[in-house]
Design an enzyme around this catalytic site. Structure first.
Site, PDB file in Angstrom:
ATOM      1  CB  ALA A  72      -0.938  -0.008   1.197  1.00 47.42           C
ATOM      2  CG  ASP A  73       3.585   2.953   3.230  1.00 49.31           C
ATOM      3  OD1 ASP A  73       3.034   4.059   3.131  1.00 49.31           O
ATOM      4  OD2 ASP A  73       3.917   2.462   4.315  1.00 49.31           O
TER       5      ASP A  73
END
Length: 393
Positions: A172-173
């Site tokens: 996600a990052d």
């Protein structure tokens, strides 16, 4: 060899981000030749400098060093009028501003996109947040773990019947950082066409969800929430890790031709006629039984022996390696120059992962070591026509 400038030479990026998603995005831009100016608070700088990962020699952690090469560091106190004035001096020289504060923080500091675009209408202003600037989750903390949990990613990780598990790689990052970089490049292309900057945003939540391509497809096709499959694939079988005599290998027999080749190499030709495995749909429905059959055939020989035979037989396969092998012994990693060293003024020579991009006309380069906090304050402010106070590093 080329004498052309780097792809993004002449593009100046003001980087207000910290930790991972934003620094990963701006490192990509910096590797491509952009002049990335990392704007940090004078007290401690980026959170990862001292409180994340491993510190080896100096105070800056290896987590910080891994994400901030090719950047210059400027210390500016955005909570002071003088600091905001310095920032806007830089804005007038910049092409891109990127921040990953919680929604509303940039506005409260006086450096939100509306104010910045009013000062320089050609700016491309990008925001990365946990859940986006609007919506019921907008104020939630922006953590990769939480985004993976709330997008469904953790519900499909791990082995069937096991506890929820996150992806060890923070998708996600890193995904938000990559999507943001793509958006910035698209906005710069649009600006080259019409002369106008713009605002863009993405989030960890949306990045995690956007990468859930097979999982969403399965849900819409079946009406049921996908379950964890371990290393298996949602759309084909066999396409997963399988045990051998001394470890594991991966095999990707994801069409009928490769399935027959696999059976030939493993000497289990009778499985081709087995009605349980008649086609991909049947093989997926009987995946557990298929694994038993294949692992029984693989049990007599080593991973390396089987991988050699599978590749020779035209079957996609590979061994499962650990990072000790990948980072120190893998001949392909070395041939592709995926590890580079940087001479850091405090740490000495450090190893970092290279950019995976290969631009043969405008090569990607590692030009600068990760900066010390405030290392370039005086020179950058001077470039913007603003004298740095004597006390500023």
């Amino acid at each position: 060899m080329t004498d052309r400038k780097p792809a993004l030479a002449g593009i100046r990026v003001l980087d207000l981000t910290q930790v991972m998603s934003g620094p990963f995005c701006t490192m990509m831009l910096a590797d491509l030749g952009a002049d990335v100016i990392k704007v940090e608070n004078p007290t401690a700088g980026d959170q990862t400098r001292k409180s994340w990962g491993y510190s080896v020699v100096g105070e800056d952690s290896r987590a910080f060093l891994s994400l901030n090469r090719n950047k210059r560091s400027v210390t500016i106190d955005l909570k002071s009028p003088a600091g905001v004035e310095q920032f806007y001096d830089l804005v007038r020289t910049a092409d891109v501003v990127i921040e990953n504060f919680r929604p509303g923080v940039a506005d409260r500091l006086g450096v939100g996109h509306e104010s910045v675009l009013a000062a320089n209408p050609r700016i491309v202003y990008a925001s990365i947040s946990g859940f986006g600037q609007t919506g019921p989750y907008a104020a939630y903390p922006g953590y990769d773990l939480i985004a993976q949990a709330m997008t469904g990613v953790m519900s499909v990780m791990g082995e069937p019947g096991g506890a929820p598990m996150k992806s060890a790689v923070p998708i996600a990052d890193l995904g938000a950082g990559m999507f943001c970089a793509v958006g910035i490049l698209a906005a710069l292309t649009a600006r080259a066409r019409d002369g106008q900057g713009q605002y863009l945003e993405t989030s960890l939540f949306e990045a995690g969800l956007a990468m859930s391509v097979w999982e969403s497809t399965e849900y819409w096709a079946t009406g049921e929430s996908p379950e964890p499959l371990g290393s298996a694939n949602r759309m084909s079988a066999p396409y997963q890790a399988l045990a051998t005599a001394d470890g594991y290998l991966t095999v990707g027999a994801n069409n009928e031709k490769l399935w027959r080749r696999l059976c030939d190499v493993l000497h289990v030709e009778h499985l081709v006629q087995d009605p349980r495995f008649a086609d991909n749909n049947h093989r997926m429905s009987h995946r557990d039984e298929l694994v038993v059959e294949l692992e029984a055939a693989l049990a007599g020989r080593s991973t390396d022996e089987w991988v050699a035979d599978l590749l020779a037989g035209g079957v996609p396969a590979g061994p499962i390696r650990d990072y000790d092998f990948v980072l120190t012994k893998d001949p392909h990693v070395q041939a592709r120059k995926m590890i580079v060293t940087i001479d850091h003024p405090i740490e000495g020579e450090i190893a970092v992962l290279a950019s995976p991009l290969r631009l043969y006309g405008t090569p990607v380069e590692v030009r600068l070591a990760p900066p010390l906090l405030g290392q370039h304050t005086a020179e950058v402010l001077a470039e913007a026509g603003h004298a740095a106070p004597p006390s500023v590093a």
